[in-house]
Scaffold this active site. Structure first.
Site, short mmCIF file in Angstrom:
data_model
loop_
_atom_site.label_atom_id
_atom_site.label_comp_id
_atom_site.label_asym_id
_atom_site.label_seq_id
_atom_site.Cartn_x
_atom_site.Cartn_y
_atom_site.Cartn_z
N CYS A 60 0.85 -1.19 0.00
CA CYS A 60 0.00 0.00 0.00
C CYS A 60 0.89 1.25 0.00
CB CYS A 60 -0.91 0.00 1.23
SG CYS A 60 -1.85 1.52 1.43
N HIS A 64 2.99 -8.63 13.88
CA HIS A 64 2.21 -8.34 12.68
C HIS A 64 3.15 -8.16 11.49
CE1 HIS A 64 -0.46 -6.22 9.88
NE2 HIS A 64 -1.48 -6.69 10.61
N GLU A 94 3.09 -6.17 8.98
CA GLU A 94 3.46 -4.79 8.68
C GLU A 94 4.53 -4.27 9.63
OE1 GLU A 94 1.73 -0.28 8.94
OE2 GLU A 94 0.27 -1.83 8.41
#
Length: 289
Positions: free
Chosen positions: A93, A121, A123
């Site tokens: 993204c 996580h 990310e």
């Protein structure tokens, strides 16, 4: 019973673009996604139906082309991937790229980097993967466990609730009053919009349904946010999870969804609510008679 949809809900542009890119490249040849493209079981099943493979690490990649997920990855991982002779397709993204640049700037300027987010996580692993020293915090106790540094540079996982992030930044400043604490707000605009819209819905609703994957961080954050303003909040992945007893005596039902939730999944959940309402109407008329 009135259904009140949040003004901002469901799939964001970064997720839509990543899914479209995956389908486009899968049509051109074998493709493996390194990790889950997004944290939504419906989307993942669609990818599987198209023959797109998923590998959690490079050792299990069996195709010449690898896609990086919407959550991004570190420069070190990208370098290892290319060193293996694999073609890399970037589905990261753009707003995650913004967070990566912010973290790199903080490290380059000599700040000890602190990321507000979930330690394991994908990310967060990407944001910290190029750093030799860093800390990850999510709760007050994590801040109290930090060692002192002359300069702290704080950024966050893009899907964290901005109120939590600001609270933890303030706590770092209070705990280390002699330190220079610089905060770069990397919570993405779609997350902020959905959080704000969810609050508006929850304040008006008797019951709130939040639609999204169980492992989706931003969906779980929506659940927590709604629960601060409405006593009856339910996290559902699909319409099959919706239960009639949730709507007893409810006049307004709020509906919101995480940034990886497809529109058709949200629509089916709403249709299920209306189906339940329709089934209850004859019983209510009988009781009134």
């Amino acid at each position: 019973m009135r259904i009140l949809r949040a003004t901002h809900l469901g799939m964001c542009f970064g997720v839509r673009d990543a899914i479209a890119l995956a389908f486009a490249h899968a049509g051109a040849g074998p493709l493996t996604i390194l990790g889950d493209l997004v944290h939504n079981p419906t989307v993942l099943s669609h990818l599987d139906a198209k023959g797109i493979a998923v590998a959690q690490d490079l050792a299990h990649v069996r195709t010449p082309t690898v896609m990086v997920t919407a959550h991004g990855t570190s420069g070190r991982t990208l370098a290892r991937t290319r060193a293996l002779g694999l073609t890399v397709v970037e589905a990261t993204c753009p707003l995650v790229h913004v967070a990566h640049r912010a973290v790199a700037a903080l490290a380059r300027e000599g700040y000890h980097v602190v990321i507000v987010g979930q330690r394991d996580h994908v990310e967060v692993r990407g944001l910290t993967g190029d750093l030799d020293r860093f800390d990850v915090v999510l709760e007050d106790d994590d801040v109290f466990a930090l060692e002192e540094h002359p300069r702290f540079g704080v950024a966050s996982q893009t899907t964290q609730a901005v109120e939590r992030v600001r609270h933890l930044v303030d706590l770092i400043r209070r705990r280390f009053p002699q330190s220079d604490v610089r905060f770069l707000d990397t919570v993405c605009a779609p997350t902020k919009e959905r959080q704000s819209a969810a609050v508006e819905v929850a304040r008006q609703a008797d019951v709130v349904l939040v639609v999204g994957g169980r492992s989706s961080n931003n969906t779980r954050e929506l659940v927590r946010t709604c629960a601060r303003h409405c006593a009856r909040v339910h996290h559902v992945q699909t319409d099959a999870d919706v239960r009639p007893e949730w709507f007893d005596a409810a006049k307004v039902v709020g509906l919101t969804a995480g940034t990886s939730t497809p529109d058709d999944v949200i629509d089916r959940v709403e249709a299920r609510i209306r189906q339940i309402e329709g089934a209850c109407q004859p019983e209510l008329r009988a009781q009134q008679a």
